[in-house]
Design a protein around this motif. Structure first.
Motif, PDB file in Angstrom:
ATOM      1  N   TYR A   1       5.618   1.217   1.772  1.00 45.82           N
ATOM      2  CA  TYR A   1       6.120   1.942   2.949  1.00 45.82           C
ATOM      3  C   TYR A   1       7.241   1.139   3.611  1.00 45.82           C
ATOM      4  O   TYR A   1       8.294   1.689   3.962  1.00 45.82           O
ATOM      5  CB  TYR A   1       4.972   2.189   3.926  1.00 45.82           C
ATOM      6  CG  TYR A   1       5.333   3.071   5.106  1.00 45.82           C
ATOM      7  CD1 TYR A   1       4.936   4.410   5.147  1.00 45.82           C
ATOM      8  CD2 TYR A   1       6.075   2.582   6.176  1.00 45.82           C
ATOM      9  CE1 TYR A   1       5.263   5.228   6.222  1.00 45.82           C
ATOM     10  CE2 TYR A   1       6.416   3.381   7.256  1.00 45.82           C
ATOM     11  CZ  TYR A   1       6.002   4.710   7.275  1.00 45.82           C
ATOM     12  OH  TYR A   1       6.341   5.504   8.345  1.00 45.82           O
ATOM     13  N   LYS A   2       7.028  -0.172   3.804  1.00 45.76           N
ATOM     14  CA  LYS A   2       8.035  -1.021   4.447  1.00 45.76           C
ATOM     15  C   LYS A   2       9.328  -1.059   3.626  1.00 45.76           C
ATOM     16  O   LYS A   2      10.437  -0.949   4.165  1.00 45.76           O
ATOM     17  CB  LYS A   2       7.502  -2.444   4.614  1.00 45.76           C
ATOM     18  CG  LYS A   2       6.447  -2.608   5.688  1.00 45.76           C
ATOM     19  CD  LYS A   2       5.981  -4.066   5.724  1.00 45.76           C
ATOM     20  CE  LYS A   2       4.923  -4.305   6.778  1.00 45.76           C
ATOM     21  NZ  LYS A   2       4.446  -5.714   6.769  1.00 45.76           N
ATOM     22  N   LEU A   3       9.184  -1.238   2.316  1.00 40.48           N
ATOM     23  CA  LEU A   3      10.348  -1.373   1.434  1.00 40.48           C
ATOM     24  C   LEU A   3      11.183  -0.094   1.426  1.00 40.48           C
ATOM     25  O   LEU A   3      12.412  -0.133   1.573  1.00 40.48           O
ATOM     26  CB  LEU A   3       9.883  -1.699   0.017  1.00 40.48           C
ATOM     27  CG  LEU A   3      10.986  -1.939  -1.016  1.00 40.48           C
ATOM     28  CD1 LEU A   3      11.769  -3.201  -0.687  1.00 40.48           C
ATOM     29  CD2 LEU A   3      10.390  -2.043  -2.411  1.00 40.48           C
ATOM     30  N   LEU A   4      10.521   1.053   1.281  1.00 37.62           N
ATOM     31  CA  LEU A   4      11.243   2.316   1.245  1.00 37.62           C
ATOM     32  C   LEU A   4      11.849   2.651   2.606  1.00 37.62           C
ATOM     33  O   LEU A   4      12.961   3.181   2.686  1.00 37.62           O
ATOM     34  CB  LEU A   4      10.315   3.439   0.782  1.00 37.62           C
ATOM     35  CG  LEU A   4       9.854   3.363  -0.678  1.00 37.62           C
ATOM     36  CD1 LEU A   4       8.896   4.496  -1.006  1.00 37.62           C
ATOM     37  CD2 LEU A   4      11.045   3.388  -1.626  1.00 37.62           C
ATOM     38  N   THR A   5      11.133   2.327   3.664  1.00 40.49           N
ATOM     39  CA  THR A   5      11.655   2.566   5.011  1.00 40.49           C
ATOM     40  C   THR A   5      12.929   1.769   5.238  1.00 40.49           C
ATOM     41  O   THR A   5      13.935   2.300   5.726  1.00 40.49           O
ATOM     42  CB  THR A   5      10.600   2.199   6.068  1.00 40.49           C
ATOM     43  OG1 THR A   5       9.481   3.088   5.946  1.00 40.49           O
ATOM     44  CG2 THR A   5      11.164   2.309   7.477  1.00 40.49           C
ATOM     45  N   LYS A   6      12.906   0.493   4.857  1.00 44.84           N
ATOM     46  CA  LYS A   6      14.094  -0.353   5.017  1.00 44.84           C
ATOM     47  C   LYS A   6      15.261   0.178   4.188  1.00 44.84           C
ATOM     48  O   LYS A   6      16.412   0.186   4.646  1.00 44.84           O
ATOM     49  CB  LYS A   6      13.786  -1.796   4.624  1.00 44.84           C
ATOM     50  CG  LYS A   6      14.946  -2.760   4.916  1.00 44.84           C
ATOM     51  CD  LYS A   6      14.583  -4.177   4.570  1.00 44.84           C
ATOM     52  CE  LYS A   6      15.648  -5.155   5.069  1.00 44.84           C
ATOM     53  NZ  LYS A   6      17.026  -4.776   4.726  1.00 44.84           N
ATOM     54  N   SER A   7      14.964   0.609   2.955  1.00 44.28           N
ATOM     55  CA  SER A   7      16.018   1.137   2.090  1.00 44.28           C
ATOM     56  C   SER A   7      16.666   2.382   2.674  1.00 44.28           C
ATOM     57  O   SER A   7      17.891   2.543   2.635  1.00 44.28           O
ATOM     58  CB  SER A   7      15.442   1.449   0.698  1.00 44.28           C
ATOM     59  OG  SER A   7      16.452   1.871  -0.183  1.00 44.28           O
ATOM     60  N   ILE A   8      15.847   3.263   3.258  1.00 47.98           N
ATOM     61  CA  ILE A   8      16.382   4.489   3.880  1.00 47.98           C
ATOM     62  C   ILE A   8      17.221   4.134   5.108  1.00 47.98           C
ATOM     63  O   ILE A   8      18.311   4.663   5.298  1.00 47.98           O
ATOM     64  CB  ILE A   8      15.237   5.454   4.262  1.00 47.98           C
ATOM     65  CG1 ILE A   8      14.563   5.999   3.008  1.00 47.98           C
ATOM     66  CG2 ILE A   8      15.777   6.607   5.104  1.00 47.98           C
ATOM     67  CD1 ILE A   8      13.282   6.766   3.285  1.00 47.98           C
ATOM     68  N   ILE A   9      16.712   3.231   5.929  1.00 49.23           N
ATOM     69  CA  ILE A   9      17.450   2.821   7.132  1.00 49.23           C
ATOM     70  C   ILE A   9      18.780   2.184   6.751  1.00 49.23           C
ATOM     71  O   ILE A   9      19.810   2.406   7.401  1.00 49.23           O
ATOM     72  CB  ILE A   9      16.610   1.838   7.974  1.00 49.23           C
ATOM     73  CG1 ILE A   9      15.429   2.574   8.597  1.00 49.23           C
ATOM     74  CG2 ILE A   9      17.466   1.175   9.046  1.00 49.23           C
ATOM     75  CD1 ILE A   9      14.439   1.671   9.317  1.00 49.23           C
ATOM     76  N   ASP A  10      18.782   1.419   5.658  1.00 48.89           N
ATOM     77  CA  ASP A  10      20.007   0.771   5.188  1.00 48.89           C
ATOM     78  C   ASP A  10      20.849   1.695   4.312  1.00 48.89           C
ATOM     79  O   ASP A  10      21.786   1.243   3.639  1.00 48.89           O
ATOM     80  CB  ASP A  10      19.665  -0.484   4.379  1.00 48.89           C
ATOM     81  CG  ASP A  10      19.057  -1.572   5.242  1.00 48.89           C
ATOM     82  OD1 ASP A  10      19.202  -1.483   6.485  1.00 48.89           O
ATOM     83  OD2 ASP A  10      18.427  -2.493   4.699  1.00 48.89           O
ATOM     84  N   HIS A  11      20.486   3.003   4.278  1.00 49.83           N
ATOM     85  CA  HIS A  11      21.234   4.011   3.511  1.00 49.83           C
ATOM     86  C   HIS A  11      21.307   3.678   2.033  1.00 49.83           C
ATOM     87  O   HIS A  11      22.326   3.870   1.370  1.00 49.83           O
ATOM     88  CB  HIS A  11      22.644   4.194   4.067  1.00 49.83           C
ATOM     89  CG  HIS A  11      22.668   4.545   5.518  1.00 49.83           C
ATOM     90  ND1 HIS A  11      22.200   5.744   6.010  1.00 49.83           N
ATOM     91  CD2 HIS A  11      23.084   3.837   6.603  1.00 49.83           C
ATOM     92  CE1 HIS A  11      22.347   5.765   7.316  1.00 49.83           C
ATOM     93  NE2 HIS A  11      22.855   4.630   7.722  1.00 49.83           N
ATOM     94  N   GLY A  12      20.192   3.153   1.490  1.00 55.51           N
ATOM     95  CA  GLY A  12      20.133   2.896   0.067  1.00 55.51           C
ATOM     96  C   GLY A  12      20.860   1.663  -0.381  1.00 55.51           C
ATOM     97  O   GLY A  12      21.010   1.408  -1.577  1.00 55.51           O
TER      98      GLY A  12
END
Length: 253
Positions: free
Chosen positions: A239-250
């Motif tokens: 959850y943390k990893l995917l959330t960060k990736s989305i916030i950072d626009h991939g």
């Protein structure tokens, strides 16, 4: 009519057998399988062999086996200078033994045993060392698919990596979602309309424009609430990893 021999009996081989048998342009003259019973429900026993020396002459030989077996299988073929292709998304064309003319016939799809698939909608990615051979496998591909493309080994590897993200990893996320539902006495069926709508959106929108949810909104209150709710540490890290990736626009993490 193009004559072919399929070497293999797994999911990909079985779906190819079914597709080619439905084509009026293809003559499937033989299937090589170490266990004849694995494909005997698809093709008559007299067309199934388990001895390499019994393989008949054909225009194209399709090796549809696991990636780590392609090289060994191609080296055991008892002939030279014939057109041999493999169906792998990740292995280079060079994995095939050089005693024969080499090519790739990669259907980009997830195959499941006993689940019918419309091959006309499946992209088939092709590669060959010789232009004449490309024309042969292109004719073969177009006999069963409406989407045929020339793609290099390096491009195919990139495509396979992308496919793992959009298919295998997404399916694992479905598994996690199912586990959370079960743990909380909920039916996974409730999520299926959401899953369908999410998949349908990217037919019309780019994945970036289709993205929604708390990470897209940078809704830290909801994100922290979710993290506090999740008890499984593996799920929490995903959850943390995917959330960060989305916030950072991939962007790369």
């Amino acid at each position: 009519m193009v004559s072919i021999v399929i070497i293999g009996s797994g999911n990909v081989a079985q779906h190819l057998i079914t597709a080619f048998l439905q084509s009026d342009e293809i003559e499937l003259i033989q299937v090589f399988s170490r266990q004849k019973e694995s494909v005997s429900h698809l093709i008559s026993l007299d067309k199934i062999v388990s001895d390499y020396d019994e393989i008949k002459e054909a225009a194209i030989y399709i090796i549809a086996v696991s990636d780590n077996a392609i090289g060994e299988v191609s080296s055991k073929l008892p002939f030279e200078n014939r057109l041999v292709v493999h169906t792998s998304g990740s292995m280079p064309i060079e994995i095939l033994d050089s005693k024969n003319r080499r090519g790739v016939f990669y259907p980009l799809q997830t195959f499941t045993k006993n689940k019918a698939i419309n091959f006309k909608e499946i992209p088939i990615c092709l590669e060959s060392e010789l232009a004449d051979d490309f024309m042969r496998i292109e004719k073969l591909a177009k006999s069963i698919s409406n989407s045929v493309q020339s793609i290099s080994s390096e491009q195919r590897k990139a495509l396979h990596v992308a496919a793992v993200f959009v298919c295998n990893f997404v399916n694992h996320l479905y598994k996690i979602g199912n586990d959370i539902c079960v743990e909380n006495q909920l039916s996974f069926e409730i999520l299926k309309p959401l899953i369908v709508e999410t998949a349908q959106k990217i037919i019309q929108l780019s994945p970036e424009n289709a993205q929604t949810g708390p990470a897209k909104r940078n809704d830290t209150e909801t994100i922290n609430s979710h993290l506090n709710f999740i008890s499984d540490e593996n799920q929490k890290e995903i959850y943390k990893l995917l959330t960060k990736s989305i916030i950072d626009h991939g962007k790369k993490l």
